[in-house]
Design an enzyme around this catalytic site. Structure first.
Site: not given
Ligand code: FAD
Ligand code: DHB
Length: 412
Positions: A72, A201, A297, A385
């Site tokens: 996009h 949005y 983010k 963004y």
């Molecule tokens: P996580 O994905 O949380 O991974 C951490 C891992 O560690 C998990 O698998 C967990 O099970 C494991 N863990 C926890 N405790 C332990 C332990 N004690 N021992 C071993 N393993 C453990 N981000 C974007 O960039 N763009 C988006 O569009 C966006 N939209 C989002 C929409 C929603 C609804 C949500 C909820 C989040 C969104 N995010 C978005 C955020 C994004 O999903 C997170 O920032 C991302 O998952 C971070 O990755 P991570 O690997 O740091 O953590």
């Molecule tokens: C999605 C999630 C977001 O937080 C966002 O800003 C845009 C898109 C998504 O899950 O597609």
């Protein structure tokens, strides 16, 4: 067992870090609390910045993303029943975003890890970190009823906001900065064809709504809701009715409806830990910082952190340089705070707050109108963004231009 880097967590941060380390010949062992299937099917983020996409391509992980990701070049803002396009690519010298589900990125990473015989333990429990300041750290965990220990040089805490790594840092060393919000997001995945070219949005007096997608046949939608919202009170018909109201637009646009395959409620939080390192422990991704999802983010920050960390660990093993590791926290926090500010701004701009007054509502509309009428204002939003290019942010504080291009060149 003994390894160079113990990685805790198989989310995007932990899996990508292990992958980038493998590419540089650095060995790691990865442990994860949940099952592999759970990690592969956890529906979360969807928007990848150009820098994230480039990193995945450079690391040889871009094959499926190239064919299935949706590129996009802009987004739409919908308010006062009018849709306004923000030309993200046009305002940022061509930087686009790619819509590709986080669980697809995780699947690609897990497939590569299995192919390349990455040592991984799933469904571990009782994880404990030890000796963080001794130069000989270790991680203990229980797997299939057996207590195990990893002796290592470094530990990467990639275990998300609720993990154990951050808590292993003495509280007198850690500073945390936090804000919570008086609302949450109700997210759905619907078996409905996409009927818009870009993400929408929407700000409505009843609250925020977001139109996103996962594929030409699958729509991802979010609605602002209460923090303690009970999903039982949201039958499908109520969700679609509320979405139609919030997306009501003078040109008659409305999302296509279809069976809802998944529903969830996500709380919103801003949170930063400083520093992101302690002795031989390095925090990355949600373990160190959380943003409200409005700016898309979170996953992009996780990728940015591990890009910096893998470069610094590579330099440590290749050239015995430790300056990049020492600068890890400061290097990452610059991007983190920029993203924190942007995510909070997007959240305030688009949500309706419980303490809303006609005054605050008019201020919000003034800011939204400015973005659609002033190219300078639109460019500020577009740059945030699209995200900072990686080369810029990886400049060391002392001005030596360390950018990870050398790593990228090797990865290619
Ligand atoms: P996580 O994905 O949380 O991974 C951490 C891992 O560690 C998990 O698998 C967990 O099970 C494991 N863990 C926890 N405790 C332990 C332990 N004690 N021992 C071993 N393993 C453990 N981000 C974007 O960039 N763009 C988006 O569009 C966006 N939209 C989002 C929409 C929603 C609804 C949500 C909820 C989040 C969104 N995010 C978005 C955020 C994004 O999903 C997170 O920032 C991302 O998952 C971070 O990755 P991570 O690997 O740091 O953590
Ligand atoms: C999605 C999630 C977001 O937080 C966002 O800003 C845009 C898109 C998504 O899950 O597609």
């Amino acid at each position: 067992m003994r390894t160079q880097v113990a990685v805790i967590g198989a989310g995007p941060a932990g899996l990508l870090l292990a992958h980038l380390l493998r590419l540089q010949g650095v060995e790691s062992v990865l442990i994860e609390a949940r099952s592999r299937e759970h990690c592969e099917n956890r529906v979360r983020a969807g928007v990848l910045e150009q820098g994230t996409v480039d990193t995945l391509h450079e690391a040889g992980l871009g094959c499926r993303m190239r064919s299935e990701g949706l590129v996009h070049r802009g987004i739409e803002l919908l308010f006062e029943h009018q849709r306004h396009r923000v030309d993200i690519a046009g305002l940022t010298g061509g930087r686009a975003i790619t819509v590709y589900g986080q669980h697809e990125v995780v699947r690609d990473l897990l497939a590569a890890a299995s192919r390349e015989q990455q040592k991984m333990y799933f469904e571990v429990s009782e994880v404990a970190l030890d000796g963080l300041k001794t130069g000989q750290p270790s991680v203990q965990f229980t797997h299939q009823g057996v207590r195990q220990q990893i002796d290592c040089d470094y530990i990467a805490g990639c275990d998300g906001f609720h993990g154990v790594s951050r808590a292993a840092i003495p509280s007198e060393v850690l500073r945390t900065y936090e804000r919570t919000y008086p609302f949450a997001w109700l997210g759905i995945l619907a078996d409905a064809p996409i009927v818009a070219d870009e993400l929408i949005y929407a700000h409505h007096e009843r609250g925020f709504a977001l139109y996103s997608m996962r594929s030409p046949r699958v729509t991802r939608l979010y609605l602002q809701c209460g923090i303690h919202e009970d999903l039982a009170l949201w039958p499908d018909a109520r969700i679609w009715s509320e979405l139609r109201t919030r997306f009501a637009s003078a040109d008659g646009w409305t999302p296509a409806q279809g069976p809802i395959m998944q529903k969830s409620v996500t709380p919103m939080r801003s949170f930063v830990t400083e520093p992101m390192q302690y002795g031989q422990l390095f925090l990355a991704g949600d373990a160190a910082h959380i943003v409200p999802p409005t700016g898309a983010k979170g996953m992009n920050l996780a990728v940015a952190d591990v890009r910096v960390l893998s470069g610094a660990l590579g330099a440590r093993y290749r050239d015995n340089r430790t300056d990049l590791l020492e600068a890890y926290s400061a290097t990452c926090l610059e991007r983190v705070w920029r993203a924190e500010h942007f995510s909070l701004r997007m959240t305030n701009l688009l949500h309706a707050t419980p303490d809303e007054t006609p005054f605050t509502q008019r201020l919000r509309l003034a800011e939204l109108r400015q973005i659609t009428r002033s190219q300078a204002a639109a460019r500020v939003l577009a740059e945030d963004y699209a995200g900072l290019p990686f080369g810029m942010q990886n400049a060391l504080p002392d001005g030596r231009g360390h950018c990870l291009d050398s790593v990228s060149a090797r990865l290619r």
